[in-house]
Write an enzyme that holds these catalytic residues in place. Structure first.
Site, PDB file in Angstrom:
ATOM      1  N   THR A 269       7.539  -0.377  10.914  1.00 41.52           N
ATOM      2  CA  THR A 269       5.826  -0.958  11.011  1.00 41.52           C
ATOM      3  C   THR A 269       5.132  -0.237  11.942  1.00 41.52           C
ATOM      4  O   THR A 269       5.622  -0.394  13.105  1.00 41.52           O
ATOM      5  CB  THR A 269       5.888  -2.507  10.830  1.00 41.52           C
ATOM      6  OG1 THR A 269       4.659  -2.938  10.981  1.00 41.52           O
ATOM      7  CG2 THR A 269       6.506  -3.047  12.080  1.00 41.52           C
TER       8      THR A 269
ATOM      9  N   THR B  58       3.243  -5.270   7.513  1.00 39.76           N
ATOM     10  CA  THR B  58       4.328  -4.667   6.517  1.00 39.76           C
ATOM     11  C   THR B  58       5.526  -5.408   6.826  1.00 39.76           C
ATOM     12  O   THR B  58       5.781  -6.013   7.918  1.00 39.76           O
ATOM     13  CB  THR B  58       4.445  -3.231   6.968  1.00 39.76           C
ATOM     14  OG1 THR B  58       3.450  -2.536   6.477  1.00 39.76           O
ATOM     15  CG2 THR B  58       5.757  -2.738   6.398  1.00 39.76           C
TER      16      THR B  58
ATOM     17  N   VAL C 117      -1.582   6.985   1.550  1.00 39.64           N
ATOM     18  CA  VAL C 117      -0.265   6.333   1.371  1.00 39.64           C
ATOM     19  C   VAL C 117       0.239   6.416   2.817  1.00 39.64           C
ATOM     20  O   VAL C 117      -0.042   7.537   3.374  1.00 39.64           O
ATOM     21  CB  VAL C 117       0.512   6.970   0.364  1.00 39.64           C
ATOM     22  CG1 VAL C 117       2.037   6.529   0.592  1.00 39.64           C
ATOM     23  CG2 VAL C 117       0.289   7.009  -0.851  1.00 39.64           C
TER      24      VAL C 117
ATOM     25  N   GLY D 133       0.803   4.148  10.002  1.00 37.59           N
ATOM     26  CA  GLY D 133       1.712   4.955   9.183  1.00 37.59           C
ATOM     27  C   GLY D 133       1.480   6.483   9.398  1.00 37.59           C
ATOM     28  O   GLY D 133       2.613   7.227   9.295  1.00 37.59           O
TER      29      GLY D 133
ATOM     30  N   ASP E 230       3.529   5.445   5.562  1.00 42.29           N
ATOM     31  CA  ASP E 230       4.893   5.784   5.724  1.00 42.29           C
ATOM     32  C   ASP E 230       5.955   5.018   5.122  1.00 42.29           C
ATOM     33  O   ASP E 230       7.079   5.262   4.661  1.00 42.29           O
ATOM     34  CB  ASP E 230       5.298   5.724   7.537  1.00 42.29           C
ATOM     35  CG  ASP E 230       5.135   4.110   7.843  1.00 42.29           C
ATOM     36  OD1 ASP E 230       4.011   3.577   7.831  1.00 42.29           O
ATOM     37  OD2 ASP E 230       6.059   3.728   8.604  1.00 42.29           O
TER      38      ASP E 230
HETATM   39  N1  ASP Z   1       3.069   1.251   8.148  1.00 41.41           N
HETATM   40  C1  ASP Z   1       1.996   0.601   7.179  1.00 41.41           C
HETATM   41  C2  ASP Z   1       1.053   1.821   6.813  1.00 41.41           C
HETATM   42  O1  ASP Z   1       0.843   2.636   7.454  1.00 41.41           O
HETATM   43  C3  ASP Z   1       1.309  -0.447   7.721  1.00 41.41           C
HETATM   44  C4  ASP Z   1       2.145  -1.479   8.443  1.00 41.41           C
HETATM   45  O2  ASP Z   1       3.008  -1.419   8.979  1.00 41.41           O
HETATM   46  O3  ASP Z   1       1.481  -2.808   8.466  1.00 41.41           O
HETATM   47  O4  ASP Z   1       0.878   1.622   5.554  1.00 41.41           O
END
Ligand code: ASP
Length: 313
Positions: free
Chosen positions: A230, A179, A208, A233, A210
């Site tokens: 990141t 992310t 979905v 989530g 975070d």
């Molecule tokens: N936080 C993101 C999610 O859970 C994943 C990520 O940080 O790469 O969708």
């Protein structure tokens, strides 16, 4: 001189020196330099923190190494469903989108949702209808195709598991959340945050994370801080991470440093939530904190040198 500053991340996770090639490291480093510069030059010219975070995130969305926009991971159905959000700390206005496909820059769509839709969060096909109405650029499926991401998906597509951006069992054992996000302070003392992601490989049922959830993956308030997260989530949503940091500053009068470290290195660890975040306050304090092995990150304050880091160091 009035302070201005920006910080970005390109994801956290099991990012180890031992599993990185010099070429890859160089590519990431250059991308982080260029991405931070895209936002920094806006701030340097007296532009807004909102424009700066959008520009830096858009740069990373257009860059295939990061799990956002062009480099987004594959879903269980072999598609790309992206999530993004943006928040203005001066007004507390926010825009977000989830499960969007084929829009070139989801963070730009989030910004337009904030400014033109009268809503905060739009989802899926109907969000695409809105984006078309606003004449935002779309791209065909091929634009989002990426060999490495395709291989990651092939590894798990016949299972029920969903996977973090990169869990390469065969070669490196690397586990990474790709992310992207940015936080910034402009010369007018306003702060902003933005986050964008493809989510998790093999995700399904409209999962979905975070990143598009205001208060979980993204939050900004001039009184406290701007935060972009990141990580895994589900944990970040349940721990309401970004808003928790703001609340600790507002109600408990914690410093940015103490609030970020407590949430990421204590609360989230006990909770089982792996990942990290970047945060800034109106005094140009910057935090880049993670409880994983590494986090792609960069920051630049006033006319200081740009700092880029990947590992714990
Ligand atoms: N936080 C993101 C999610 O859970 C994943 C990520 O940080 O790469 O969708």
């Amino acid at each position: 001189m009035k302070n201005f500053a920006i910080a970005i991340h390109g994801g956290a996770g099991t990012i180890l020196r031992s599993s990185m090639t010099p070429e890859k490291e160089q590519q990431y480093t250059k991308a982080l330099y260029d991405a931070i510069n895209a936002g920094y030059k806006i701030l340097e010219a007296g532009g807004s923190s909102l424009d700066a975070v959008e520009a830096s995130v858009m740069f990373m969305e257009n860059f295939p190494l990061f799990n956002a926009g062009r480099g987004a991971v594959f879903t269980h159905k072999g598609m790309h469903e992206m999530d993004a959000s943006i928040m203005d700390g001066a007004t507390l206005e926010a825009g977000a989108v989830c499960g969007i496909s084929n829009v070139q820059n989801p963070v730009h769509l989030a910004r337009v949702i904030k400014e033109k839709s009268g809503h905060v969060l739009l989802s899926g096909g109907e969000a695409a209808v809105f984006a078309k109405k606003m004449k935002l650029p779309f791209q065909p499926d091929e634009y989002f195709f990426n060999d490495e991401r395709y291989k990651q998906w092939q590894d798990v597509k016949d299972s029920d598991t969903y996977q973090l951006d990169h869990t390469d069992k065969t070669e490196t054992g690397e586990k990474k959340f790709g992310t992207v996000g940015a936080v910034a302070l402009d010369m007018n003392g306003n702060i902003a945050a933005a986050t964008s992601t493809g989510g998790m490989t093999n995700k399904r049922f409209g999962r979905v994370g975070d990143s598009p959830i205001i208060g979980a993956g993204t939050y900004a308030n001039n009184k406290t801080c701007a935060v972009s997260c990141t990580g895994h989530g589900e944990f970040f949503i349940r721990a309401v991470v970004a808003y928790d940091i703001s609340c600790l500053m507002e109600y408990k009068e914690m410093s940015l440093h103490d609030a970020c470290n407590y949430v990421v290195k204590d609360k989230l660890v006990k909770f089982g939530g792996e990942g990290g975040l970047i945060a800034i306050d109106a005094n140009a304090n910057i935090e880049l904190v993670f409880n994983s092995d590494g986090m792609y990150r960069a920051w630049k304050k006033n006319n200081d040198e740009t700092q880029v880091r990947i590992y714990e160091d």
